[in-house]
Every structure is written in C-alpha cells, then in structure tokens.
Design a protein around this motif. Structure first.
Motif, short mmCIF file in Angstrom:
data_model
loop_
_atom_site.label_atom_id
_atom_site.label_comp_id
_atom_site.label_asym_id
_atom_site.label_seq_id
_atom_site.Cartn_x
_atom_site.Cartn_y
_atom_site.Cartn_z
N SER A 17 0.79 -1.23 0.00
CA SER A 17 0.00 0.00 0.00
C SER A 17 0.82 1.28 0.00
CB SER A 17 -0.93 0.01 1.22
OG SER A 17 -0.18 -0.05 2.42
N ARG A 18 2.14 1.18 0.18
CA ARG A 18 2.97 2.37 0.29
C ARG A 18 4.22 2.24 -0.57
NH1 ARG A 18 1.61 5.58 4.84
NH2 ARG A 18 0.12 4.55 6.23
N ASN A 19 4.50 3.27 -1.36
CA ASN A 19 5.75 3.34 -2.09
C ASN A 19 6.79 4.07 -1.23
OD1 ASN A 19 6.92 2.56 -4.67
ND2 ASN A 19 7.33 4.74 -4.94
N VAL A 20 8.05 4.03 -1.67
CA VAL A 20 9.10 4.70 -0.90
C VAL A 20 9.06 6.22 -1.14
CG1 VAL A 20 10.65 2.75 -0.62
CG2 VAL A 20 10.69 4.04 -2.76
N SER A 21 9.90 6.93 -0.44
CA SER A 21 9.74 8.37 -0.21
C SER A 21 9.68 9.24 -1.45
CB SER A 21 10.88 8.87 0.68
OG SER A 21 10.79 8.34 1.97
N SER A 22 8.66 10.06 -1.50
CA SER A 22 8.55 11.15 -2.47
C SER A 22 7.34 12.00 -2.12
CB SER A 22 8.41 10.62 -3.89
OG SER A 22 8.49 11.68 -4.82
N LEU A 23 7.50 13.30 -2.31
CA LEU A 23 6.45 14.26 -1.99
C LEU A 23 6.45 15.36 -3.04
CD1 LEU A 23 4.38 15.49 0.08
CD2 LEU A 23 6.33 16.63 1.15
N ALA A 24 5.28 15.63 -3.63
CA ALA A 24 5.13 16.73 -4.58
C ALA A 24 4.59 17.95 -3.84
CB ALA A 24 4.19 16.33 -5.71
N GLN A 43 3.94 6.82 -9.57
CA GLN A 43 3.10 7.46 -8.57
C GLN A 43 2.63 8.83 -9.04
OE1 GLN A 43 2.47 4.68 -6.82
NE2 GLN A 43 2.72 5.71 -4.84
N MET A 44 3.49 9.55 -9.72
CA MET A 44 3.13 10.87 -10.24
C MET A 44 2.00 10.76 -11.27
SD MET A 44 6.98 12.43 -10.57
CE MET A 44 6.52 14.10 -11.04
N MET A 45 2.08 9.75 -12.12
CA MET A 45 1.02 9.53 -13.10
C MET A 45 -0.25 9.05 -12.42
SD MET A 45 3.05 7.86 -16.37
CE MET A 45 4.11 6.72 -15.46
N ARG A 46 -0.11 8.16 -11.48
CA ARG A 46 -1.27 7.58 -10.81
C ARG A 46 -2.08 8.64 -10.06
NH1 ARG A 46 -1.01 2.77 -6.19
NH2 ARG A 46 -3.28 2.49 -5.98
N TYR A 47 -1.38 9.59 -9.45
CA TYR A 47 -2.07 10.58 -8.62
C TYR A 47 -2.20 11.95 -9.28
CZ TYR A 47 -1.47 6.95 -5.13
OH TYR A 47 -1.51 5.76 -4.45
N GLY A 48 -1.95 12.00 -10.58
CA GLY A 48 -2.25 13.20 -11.35
C GLY A 48 -1.37 14.38 -11.07
N VAL A 49 -0.12 14.14 -10.68
CA VAL A 49 0.78 15.25 -10.39
C VAL A 49 1.35 15.84 -11.67
CG1 VAL A 49 3.02 15.83 -9.34
CG2 VAL A 49 1.35 14.46 -8.07
N GLY A 50 1.65 15.02 -12.65
CA GLY A 50 2.25 15.52 -13.88
C GLY A 50 3.74 15.71 -13.74
N PHE A 51 4.41 15.92 -14.88
CA PHE A 51 5.86 15.98 -14.90
C PHE A 51 6.40 17.39 -15.14
CE2 PHE A 51 5.79 11.36 -16.59
CZ PHE A 51 5.75 10.87 -15.28
N SER A 52 5.60 18.40 -14.96
CA SER A 52 6.05 19.78 -15.23
C SER A 52 6.85 20.33 -14.04
CB SER A 52 4.85 20.68 -15.53
OG SER A 52 3.93 20.68 -14.45
N LEU A 53 7.89 19.61 -13.68
CA LEU A 53 8.72 19.98 -12.54
C LEU A 53 9.69 21.08 -12.91
CD1 LEU A 53 9.70 16.38 -11.41
CD2 LEU A 53 8.31 17.94 -10.06
N ARG A 293 -0.74 8.91 3.74
CA ARG A 293 -0.83 7.69 2.94
C ARG A 293 -0.57 8.07 1.48
NH1 ARG A 293 -5.98 9.38 4.02
NH2 ARG A 293 -7.33 9.72 2.21
N ASP A 294 -0.17 7.13 0.69
CA ASP A 294 0.11 7.41 -0.72
C ASP A 294 -1.12 7.95 -1.42
OD1 ASP A 294 2.47 6.20 0.00
OD2 ASP A 294 2.56 4.88 -1.74
N GLY A 295 -0.93 9.01 -2.18
CA GLY A 295 -2.02 9.61 -2.93
C GLY A 295 -2.79 10.67 -2.18
N TRP A 296 -2.48 10.83 -0.90
CA TRP A 296 -3.20 11.82 -0.09
C TRP A 296 -2.70 13.22 -0.43
CZ3 TRP A 296 -1.81 13.73 5.31
CH2 TRP A 296 -2.88 14.41 5.89
N SER A 297 -3.61 14.14 -0.62
CA SER A 297 -3.28 15.52 -0.98
C SER A 297 -3.75 16.44 0.14
CB SER A 297 -3.95 15.90 -2.30
OG SER A 297 -3.52 17.17 -2.73
N ALA A 298 -2.89 17.38 0.51
CA ALA A 298 -3.20 18.30 1.61
C ALA A 298 -3.01 19.74 1.15
CB ALA A 298 -2.30 18.01 2.82
#
Length: 312
Positions: A17-24, A43-53, A293-298
């Motif tokens: 249920s959890r991937n290793v460390s990363s935070l957008a 994870q970025m694709m799965r949770y809709g973050v996108g790659f426009s870093l 948790r993974d995918g949680w947005s705050a």
C-alpha cells in the motif's frame, strides 16, 4: 494555492500500500519534488501530479530517497521535455546524482543540472524560498522548508469607500502601498486603509532524521510540518541507532515548535498492518497529528484566513 501530494510514504522499501519516499509540493504554477524513491514516476502519473517539474530536491543518498530519479528523467526525455530542470542535494551528493542522471546511454533531451546545497542556502522563487536545513541522520542529510515572504496587510474596503475611493484599480494601488490622488484633489495614504503585514505560509519537510534542535528552529510557527516517524517508542533504541524518529519524538518536535499541523510519514514495513499505532502514539503528545498515505493531498491555507477570503 499551496498543496502537497504524498507519492510515497514507506521507509526503506515499498509495501503493498505504500511506495518509498517522495512528496510533490506545488505553489501556484511551480512544482517541486522532494525526494524521488524508486517508482516515483508511476506514482506521479497515478495521482495526477504531472511531470512539469522545475526542481527536484533530494534529502540524502539512501537509495529509497533517490533511485527513482534515473527513470523519471528518462521518461521526461522520451516525452520530449525541453525546459531545463534543476536537481538539488546535500554537499557530496553531486557526483552520485550526475552518474545516475547519465544512466541509459543517450543524452537527455533537456538540461538536468545538479547543484549541492549547504544548510542555510535556499532555492529562490517569486515571493518565497525553499531553504535547506541540517538534519541528523546516519549520513549527511538536509530537510527543506518552503517559506513565503510576508504579505500585505488586510485592505479595509469599507473605509476606502467611506473616503470616496472608487472600487477598481485604485484599490489595488493602495493595497500595494502606493498613494492615490482622488478627483477632488485629496490624497489617500495607504497607511489609512492597509493593516500591518501578515506572515506568509511555511511548510517543512524533514526527510530522514532523529528529532533535532534544528528542526525545531526552522519549524517555529510552521503551517505544516511533515516529519518522518519510522518507529514507535517500543523501538526507540533502534530509531536512535539508525538515525530515525519515533512517532512520539516527531510529535514532541511539533509541539515544541508550535506548528499548526503535523503529518507523519516514512512508515516502517513493520507497521504495514497497523499503521494506526504510530498515529495513536503521536496523538498522545500532539492531538492533531495525522498519518500520510500514498495519494493523499493536503492543501495549506493561510493561518489567518477568514470567511470570504479566496481559497489558496
């Protein structure tokens, strides 16, 4: 808008249920990635973050915090990215990260530069900075704090109208601190209508660390502290030996720093079935503690937000 999306919340290795460390971390149109463990690009694709870093900030060179970098960079290159990207890391990490960047043979289609940061140095943005601070782990490591500049004070609309200032562009000029001349010859001083400056927001991400005085210092009054909580107090000896924190230790840091909100992350696989143990322990010290948790947005609102204010 200031928002965090947790892409990976496990320590050391992924679980079901959890991937290793990363935070957008996204502020207005600027997107930062804090740590990049293996599998982060998915994870970025799965949770809709996108790659426009614009920037990737690595806390330290333990594999669960940076091995995903090679795959992410290659994917962005295959997608035709052209704009430059900057990678930031602690002193001494540059050589390893450049080697990882160059894995795969062909050159990237864009420039990905690697920069080493000293504690106290910052990545600058418009109206904010991301400041590096020293943490206490088993190898050289940094945490990162996004700190906004102070904002103008509140503008008293009712008082402005009472003075005869017409709604529209003059309101904006006054709020920016400019004097305004009215049609009848009167000059309006912004000090009559604008309150004292207000603090911007602060978000702190520790990466891996024992509880430290430096984390308390940088986190004073923070709107959100994201602190690792690898173990419970039953494993406090193990936590010290490995340069990590317990949930209660993280909560004590949050309480002493007077933060508004504490979110725990970096959960050991030993708590995969019962991560609530960590949350229960932290809440005995800091009642409002939360467990990521993974995918949680705050979303991070302004601390002085009032009803009717725009949604940040």
């Amino acid at each position: 808008m200031l928002r965090l999306t947790f892409l990976g919340t496990a320590s050391s290795r992924p679980t079901v249920s959890r991937n290793v460390s990363s935070l957008a971390l996204k502020r207005e149109g600027r997107l930062f990635l804090l740590d990049c463990g293996e599998g982060t690009q998915r994870q970025m694709m799965r949770y809709g973050v996108g790659f426009s870093l614009d920037d990737i900030l690595i806390t330290h060179l333990h594999s669960d915090h940076y091995l995903g970098l090679a795959g992410l960079l290659r994917t962005m290159s295959l997608q035709g990215r052209e704009q430059p990207l900057r990678i930031w890391a602690p002193p001494g990490a540059g050589e390893t990260l450049r080697a990882l960047r160059d894995l795969g043979g062909d050159r990237l289609a864009f420039d990905a530069s690697v920069h080493e940061l000293q504690a106290g140095e910052a990545v600058e943005g418009e109206g904010f900075r991301v400041e590096a601070f020293a943490t206490e782990h088993t190898r050289r490591s940094l945490g990162y704090a996004l700190i906004e500049d102070a904002r103008p004070g509140r503008f008293d609309v009712a008082a402005a109208l009472a003075l005869g200032v017409p709604e529209g562009p003059l309101f904006g000029r006054l709020h920016r601190g400019e004097n305004v001349d009215l049609e009848d010859g009167r000059r309006v001083d912004p000090a009559e209508l604008v309150g004292p400056p207000r603090a911007g927001r602060k978000v702190v991400y520790t990466g891996d660390t024992c509880p430290s005085r430096e984390t308390v210092r940088i986190s004073r009054g923070a709107d959100l502290l994201v602190h690792e909580a690898t173990f419970t107090e039953h494993e406090s000896v193990r936590a010290r030996e490995t340069g990590h924190s317990t949930a209660a230790g993280a909560a004590r840091i949050a309480r002493e720093a007077g933060v508004r909100r504490l979110v725990l992350t970096h959960v050991s696989a030993r708590y995969a079935e019962r991560p609530g143990q960590l949350l229960e322990e932290a809440r005995t010290v800091f009642p409002g503690a939360e467990l990521a948790r993974d995918g949680w947005s705050a979303r991070v609102p302004f601390g002085d937000a009032e009803p009717g204010d725009p949604d940040p």
